[in-house]
Design an enzyme around this catalytic site. Structure first.
Site, PDB file in Angstrom:
ATOM      1  N   ASP A 182     -16.392 -70.124  75.307  1.00 26.72           N
ATOM      2  CA  ASP A 182     -15.384 -70.906  74.602  1.00 26.72           C
ATOM      3  C   ASP A 182     -14.916 -72.072  75.475  1.00 26.72           C
ATOM      4  O   ASP A 182     -14.697 -71.904  76.679  1.00 26.72           O
ATOM      5  CB  ASP A 182     -14.200 -69.959  74.333  1.00 26.72           C
ATOM      6  CG  ASP A 182     -13.184 -70.529  73.386  1.00 26.72           C
ATOM      7  OD1 ASP A 182     -13.583 -70.930  72.291  1.00 26.72           O
ATOM      8  OD2 ASP A 182     -11.992 -70.565  73.744  1.00 26.72           O
ATOM      9  N   GLU A 203     -19.650 -73.841  73.884  1.00 25.46           N
ATOM     10  CA  GLU A 203     -18.938 -74.778  73.029  1.00 25.46           C
ATOM     11  C   GLU A 203     -18.490 -75.925  73.920  1.00 25.46           C
ATOM     12  O   GLU A 203     -17.649 -75.743  74.796  1.00 25.46           O
ATOM     13  CB  GLU A 203     -17.710 -74.099  72.418  1.00 25.46           C
ATOM     14  CG  GLU A 203     -16.912 -75.021  71.535  1.00 25.46           C
ATOM     15  CD  GLU A 203     -15.473 -74.548  71.305  1.00 25.46           C
ATOM     16  OE1 GLU A 203     -14.951 -74.802  70.217  1.00 25.46           O
ATOM     17  OE2 GLU A 203     -14.867 -73.962  72.214  1.00 25.46           O
TER      18      GLU A 203
HETATM   19  C1  GLC Z   1     -12.373 -72.637  70.548  1.00 26.26           C
HETATM   20  C2  GLC Z   1     -12.548 -71.651  69.408  1.00 26.26           C
HETATM   21  C3  GLC Z   1     -11.309 -71.640  68.556  1.00 26.26           C
HETATM   22  C4  GLC Z   1     -10.127 -71.266  69.427  1.00 26.26           C
HETATM   23  C5  GLC Z   1     -10.023 -72.172  70.649  1.00 26.26           C
HETATM   24  C6  GLC Z   1      -9.040 -71.649  71.648  1.00 26.26           C
HETATM   25  O1  GLC Z   1     -12.292 -73.939  70.111  1.00 26.26           O
HETATM   26  O2  GLC Z   1     -13.699 -71.980  68.673  1.00 26.26           O
HETATM   27  O3  GLC Z   1     -11.423 -70.781  67.470  1.00 26.26           O
HETATM   28  O4  GLC Z   1      -8.936 -71.385  68.695  1.00 26.26           O
HETATM   29  O5  GLC Z   1     -11.260 -72.284  71.312  1.00 26.26           O
HETATM   30  O6  GLC Z   1      -9.563 -70.553  72.342  1.00 26.26           O
END
Ligand code: GLC
Length: 548
Positions: A200, A242
């Site tokens: 993440d 991500e």
């Molecule tokens: C990422 C996740 C999202 C979450 C954020 C904070 O963007 O995809 O769902 O709210 O991180 O952890």
């Protein structure tokens, strides 16, 4: 699946708490998921990505972790989790989990200790400032729901940094103990048997936050360190990150300047995601062609993860204002369909007016483009959304298994369900559900099964090169091809409503025995490629040759 298994995977993303509830408490759980592994296996999925599974106050759907070494008791026990890994392995399915280490929950004992005293051993695990930082109101990820990135903590009597919500204090990556702890967390789950992690918020993990500096430096070296550690513990473990950043910055996440892939194995392709959505909205493949052309070359072993819909909003922030306006106009004109001013909070089926042709077209396109396809649960049956729910929860409703009470998700009293099941006309569980579609060879679910099986026969898709075939073509038609030692596939996707024809005889030299392996309808055998037709919103996957 052997080496680089991730480049041949079909990844299915799910949240255990909305998938299948085995004990009737209204919340999905691990035994429930185990009971559905055969379903996923039949669908052709060979990697499951689980949204956060750890104990959590659940203020951000589990992305606020209170203990990295356990499973949230609502979902089951560590024992259940080990059983899940075993049962998945029996079916050839790998499991990756969300690794959310940019921040913790403010309820995590580390933060509770850190705020309690400047002498806490955990004080320096978080990011503090004595004075109010000048960038306090900059860099928010959730505009409208978050109004600062530095908040004052009365207990600590200092300001703390939180890139996301205020209840998600950022860990301090500059602290060697934090760096080691993250490695230990990875090692723990790898030892239990996970195949890797969906990491993440990676650009923020490596941010060496300096109060007052909204462009703090990033320590990419930590990604190299982490990769090395993970690989020593499990050689084929994968890091899927991500990192929604400018295209020019992406390659640095895969590897250092030496050109080797020594950091992240796979990155979600946010840019291609937005361009696919734009192309579908405009019924014009040009944005996808641009996307393919502008893709940076990845170091060997680097791979994209390609998606149409994920668990968050569809993020259109990388499009121009004009492009974004076109997408909103087509797919989310109402304020309640939009989120954070940059995205759409609908599922794909409602965005495409539940038009079966356009749904197949969209997913045929996604799965035929480069990279590893990632599918969000429920998309395979064309589930809808619930705009009455808050923000991103609109697409986090329970999986629709059958037409029994609560969509077969749970035997709980409906008022005890984690979220209500979708009941509206077009998408309610009585019409849209797995059981119904499983018995119908012409259903969307059956189509997904066929499509994924077809991919299995043609590993050049996703694995090999993916190029736009630059020939004179009707405006709405995308022609691209995938090539590898396993063979060549030719793809025709017509984004517009009218039938088109194309002459591809220039490719005949590459064709041995061209045949349609997947198409929206029956077409005459493409013995010659000089006059190929494609229906409105139609598609043809033509295998030109096997092997080299
Ligand atoms: C990422 C996740 C999202 C979450 C954020 C904070 O963007 O995809 O769902 O709210 O991180 O952890």
């Amino acid at each position: 699946m052997s080496d680089r298994w991730y480049s041949k995977a079909v990844v299915y993303c799910l949240d255990i708490d909305t998938f299948a509830d085995s004990n009737g408490d209204g919340v999905g759980d691990i035994p429930g998921l185990i009971g559905r592994l055969d379903y996923l296996s039949r669908l052709g999925v060979n990697c499951i990505w689980l949204n956060p599974i750890h104990p959590t106050p659940n203020r951000d759907d589990g992305y606020d972790v209170a203990d990295f070494y356990n499973v949230d008791p609502r979902l089951g026990t560590l024992g259940d989790f080990a059983e899940l890994l075993h049962q998945a392995e029996n079916r050839g399915i790998k499991v990756i989990i969300d690794l959310v280490v940019n921040h913790t929950s403010d309820q995590h004992p580390w933060f509770q200790s850190a705020r309690s005293s400047p002498d806490s051993p955990y004080r320096d695990w978080f990011v503090w400032s004595e004075t109010e930082p000048s960038d306090r109101k900059q860099g928010m990820v959730f505009p409208g729901e978050q109004d600062e990135t530095w908040s004052y903590d009365r207990t600590a009597k200092q300001w703390f940094y939180h890139r996301f919500y205020k209840f998600q204090p950022d860990l301090n990556i500059k602290n060697p103990e934090v760096r080691e702890e993250i490695k230990k967390i990875c090692a723990f789950w790898l030892q239990l048997g996970v195949a890797g992690f969906r990491m993440d918020a990676v650009p923020f993990i490596i941010e060496e936050t300096e109060p007052g500096n909204p462009n703090s430096p990033k320590d990419f070296g930590y990604l190299t360190e982490l990769r090395q550690h993970v690989q020593w513990r499990k050689s084929d473990a994968v890091l899927l990150a991500e990192a929604n950043v400018e295209p020019a910055d992406l390659v640095t996440f895969f590897g250092d300047e030496g050109g080797s892939s020594n950091r992240i194995h796979m990155l979600f392709d946010f840019m291609l995601n937005a361009k696919m959505i734009l192309a579908l909205a405009r019924e014009d493949p040009e944005p996808i062609i641009d996307g393919l052309r502008d893709t940076p070359k990845l170091p060997a072993g680097g791979q994209w993860a390609t998606f149409l819909r994920n668990h968050d909003e569809i993020d259109l922030s990388r499009l121009t204002a004009e492009q974004r306006a076109d997408v909103f106009a087509k797919f989310g004109p109402e304020k309640e369909e939009q989120l954070y001013g940059r995205g759409i909070r609908r599922r794909l089926a409602p965005m495409l007016g539940n038009d079966r042709r356009r749904l197949e077209l969209a997913y045929a396109l996604q799965f035929s483009l480069r990279g590893t396809p990632v599918l969000r649960y429920g998309e395979e049956i064309g589930m809808g959304d619930d705009l009455a729910l808050n923000g991103r929860d609109a697409i986090r409703t329970p999986m629709q298994w059958n037409r029994l009470a609560n969509a077969g998700f749970s035997t709980a009293d409906p008022k005890d369900l984690i979220r209500p099941v979708v009941t509206d006309d077009g998408y309610g569980y009585e019409t849209v559900n797995v059981t119904h579609q499983r018995h119908d060879p012409s259903s969307l679910l059956s189509w997904f099964e066929r499509m994924i099986r077809t991919l299995r026969e043609a590993p050049e898709v996703g694995n090999g090169s993916c190029t736009h075939v630059d020939v004179p073509a009707p405006r709405t038609l995308l022609v691209h091809r995938a090539d590898d030692t396993t063979g060549t596939m030719l793809f025709l996707h017509n984004l517009g409503p009218d039938e088109v024809r194309i002459d591809l005889s220039s490719l005949e030299g590459d064709a041995e025995q061209p045949n349609d392996v997947l198409a929206d309808s029956e077409y005459p055998e493409p013995d010659k490629l000089d006059d190929l037709s494609v229906s409105g919103y139609g598609y043809r996957w033509i295998r030109l040759r096997r092997g080299i």
